[in-house]
Design a protein around this motif. Structure first.
Motif, PDB file in Angstrom:
ATOM      1  N   VAL A  83      40.311  28.336  46.702  1.00  0.00           N
ATOM      2  CA  VAL A  83      39.758  28.738  45.415  1.00  0.00           C
ATOM      3  C   VAL A  83      39.517  30.243  45.474  1.00  0.00           C
ATOM      4  N   TYR A  84      40.115  30.956  44.527  1.00  0.00           N
ATOM      5  CA  TYR A  84      39.992  32.405  44.473  1.00  0.00           C
ATOM      6  C   TYR A  84      38.893  32.808  43.492  1.00  0.00           C
ATOM      7  N   THR A  85      38.207  33.882  43.804  1.00  0.00           N
ATOM      8  CA  THR A  85      37.242  34.452  42.869  1.00  0.00           C
ATOM      9  C   THR A  85      38.002  35.314  41.864  1.00  0.00           C
ATOM     10  N   ALA A  86      37.336  35.682  40.787  1.00  0.00           N
ATOM     11  CA  ALA A  86      37.955  36.563  39.790  1.00  0.00           C
ATOM     12  C   ALA A  86      38.342  37.894  40.427  1.00  0.00           C
ATOM     13  N   ARG A  87      37.519  38.387  41.313  1.00  0.00           N
ATOM     14  CA  ARG A  87      37.813  39.657  41.997  1.00  0.00           C
ATOM     15  C   ARG A  87      39.076  39.540  42.845  1.00  0.00           C
ATOM     16  N   GLU A  88      39.221  38.415  43.551  1.00  0.00           N
ATOM     17  CA  GLU A  88      40.420  38.204  44.365  1.00  0.00           C
ATOM     18  C   GLU A  88      41.674  38.101  43.495  1.00  0.00           C
ATOM     19  N   VAL A  89      41.546  37.411  42.367  1.00  0.00           N
ATOM     20  CA  VAL A  89      42.676  37.284  41.445  1.00  0.00           C
ATOM     21  C   VAL A  89      43.052  38.652  40.889  1.00  0.00           C
ATOM     22  N   ALA A  90      42.059  39.438  40.533  1.00  0.00           N
ATOM     23  CA  ALA A  90      42.319  40.786  40.025  1.00  0.00           C
ATOM     24  C   ALA A  90      43.092  41.608  41.053  1.00  0.00           C
ATOM     25  N   THR A  91      42.711  41.504  42.307  1.00  0.00           N
ATOM     26  CA  THR A  91      43.407  42.226  43.373  1.00  0.00           C
ATOM     27  C   THR A  91      44.833  41.708  43.539  1.00  0.00           C
ATOM     28  N   LEU A  92      45.003  40.389  43.537  1.00  0.00           N
ATOM     29  CA  LEU A  92      46.332  39.796  43.683  1.00  0.00           C
ATOM     30  C   LEU A  92      47.287  40.229  42.572  1.00  0.00           C
ATOM     31  N   LEU A  93      46.770  40.335  41.353  1.00  0.00           N
ATOM     32  CA  LEU A  93      47.609  40.641  40.199  1.00  0.00           C
ATOM     33  C   LEU A  93      47.604  42.128  39.837  1.00  0.00           C
ATOM     34  N   ALA A  94      46.844  42.916  40.573  1.00  0.00           N
ATOM     35  CA  ALA A  94      46.735  44.365  40.315  1.00  0.00           C
ATOM     36  C   ALA A  94      46.270  44.646  38.887  1.00  0.00           C
ATOM     37  N   ILE A  95      45.223  43.908  38.486  1.00  0.00           N
ATOM     38  CA  ILE A  95      44.603  44.120  37.178  1.00  0.00           C
ATOM     39  C   ILE A  95      43.097  44.240  37.373  1.00  0.00           C
ATOM     40  N   GLN A  96      42.414  44.630  36.326  1.00  0.00           N
ATOM     41  CA  GLN A  96      40.966  44.781  36.384  1.00  0.00           C
ATOM     42  C   GLN A  96      40.281  43.406  36.351  1.00  0.00           C
ATOM     43  N   ASN A  97      39.107  43.335  36.943  1.00  0.00           N
ATOM     44  CA  ASN A  97      38.304  42.116  36.921  1.00  0.00           C
ATOM     45  C   ASN A  97      37.992  41.713  35.472  1.00  0.00           C
ATOM     46  N   THR A  98      37.756  42.692  34.619  1.00  0.00           N
ATOM     47  CA  THR A  98      37.463  42.400  33.207  1.00  0.00           C
ATOM     48  C   THR A  98      38.677  41.784  32.507  1.00  0.00           C
ATOM     49  N   THR A  99      39.880  42.151  32.947  1.00  0.00           N
ATOM     50  CA  THR A  99      41.094  41.576  32.366  1.00  0.00           C
ATOM     51  C   THR A  99      41.218  40.111  32.766  1.00  0.00           C
ATOM     52  N   VAL A 100      40.888  39.786  33.998  1.00  0.00           N
ATOM     53  CA  VAL A 100      40.894  38.389  34.448  1.00  0.00           C
ATOM     54  C   VAL A 100      39.924  37.583  33.581  1.00  0.00           C
ATOM     55  N   ARG A 101      38.752  38.141  33.349  1.00  0.00           N
ATOM     56  CA  ARG A 101      37.748  37.454  32.523  1.00  0.00           C
ATOM     57  C   ARG A 101      38.260  37.260  31.099  1.00  0.00           C
ATOM     58  N   LYS A 102      38.859  38.296  30.533  1.00  0.00           N
ATOM     59  CA  LYS A 102      39.368  38.216  29.164  1.00  0.00           C
ATOM     60  C   LYS A 102      40.458  37.153  29.048  1.00  0.00           C
ATOM     61  N   TYR A 103      41.431  37.180  29.953  1.00  0.00           N
ATOM     62  CA  TYR A 103      42.507  36.186  29.929  1.00  0.00           C
ATOM     63  C   TYR A 103      41.939  34.783  30.111  1.00  0.00           C
ATOM     64  N   SER A 104      40.979  34.642  31.008  1.00  0.00           N
ATOM     65  CA  SER A 104      40.366  33.332  31.268  1.00  0.00           C
ATOM     66  C   SER A 104      39.671  32.795  30.029  1.00  0.00           C
ATOM     67  N   GLN A 105      38.932  33.658  29.363  1.00  0.00           N
ATOM     68  CA  GLN A 105      38.230  33.241  28.154  1.00  0.00           C
ATOM     69  C   GLN A 105      39.209  32.811  27.070  1.00  0.00           C
ATOM     70  N   LEU A 106      40.306  33.543  26.928  1.00  0.00           N
ATOM     71  CA  LEU A 106      41.312  33.178  25.926  1.00  0.00           C
ATOM     72  C   LEU A 106      42.001  31.863  26.286  1.00  0.00           C
ATOM     73  N   LEU A 107      42.282  31.663  27.565  1.00  0.00           N
ATOM     74  CA  LEU A 107      42.871  30.398  28.007  1.00  0.00           C
ATOM     75  C   LEU A 107      41.929  29.235  27.723  1.00  0.00           C
ATOM     76  N   GLU A 108      40.657  29.418  28.041  1.00  0.00           N
ATOM     77  CA  GLU A 108      39.668  28.355  27.799  1.00  0.00           C
ATOM     78  C   GLU A 108      39.544  28.067  26.311  1.00  0.00           C
ATOM     79  N   LYS A 109      39.572  29.105  25.498  1.00  0.00           N
ATOM     80  CA  LYS A 109      39.492  28.931  24.050  1.00  0.00           C
ATOM     81  C   LYS A 109      40.690  28.132  23.537  1.00  0.00           C
TER      82      LYS A 109
END
Length: 89
Positions: free
Chosen positions: A11-37
């Protein structure tokens, strides 16, 4: 038995995912929120922190790839990815 597969996965944290994808932590949160919506389930612990499985990371990576296309909006990318996800995922 198949219900136990998530317990064996990393299980990856948002910070780890951000590092893996070379994006900001806030972008991971934004994409996650849109996916959940849009109806996609992302695991959350008892404190409400998101945990990302490999399949979630692949979905976020696909969104990132899709929005690079000039005619693809973020909402369209989310909908395209959601349409490919099975009910059991």
């Amino acid at each position: 038995m198949s219900g136990d597969t998530r317990k064996q996965q990393k299980v990856y944290t948002a910070r780890e995912v951000a590092t893996l994808l070379a994006i900001q932590n806030t972008t991971v949160r934004k994409y996650s929120q849109l996916l959940e919506k849009a109806g996609y389930h992302i695991h959350k612990n008892e404190l409400g922190h998101r945990g990302f499985f490999d399949k979630d990371v692949m979905i976020l990576r696909k969104i990132r790839e899709l929005i690079k296309h000039p005619d693809m909006s973020l909402d369209q990318a989310i909908n395209a990815v959601i349409s490919t996800v099975g009910e059991d995922d």
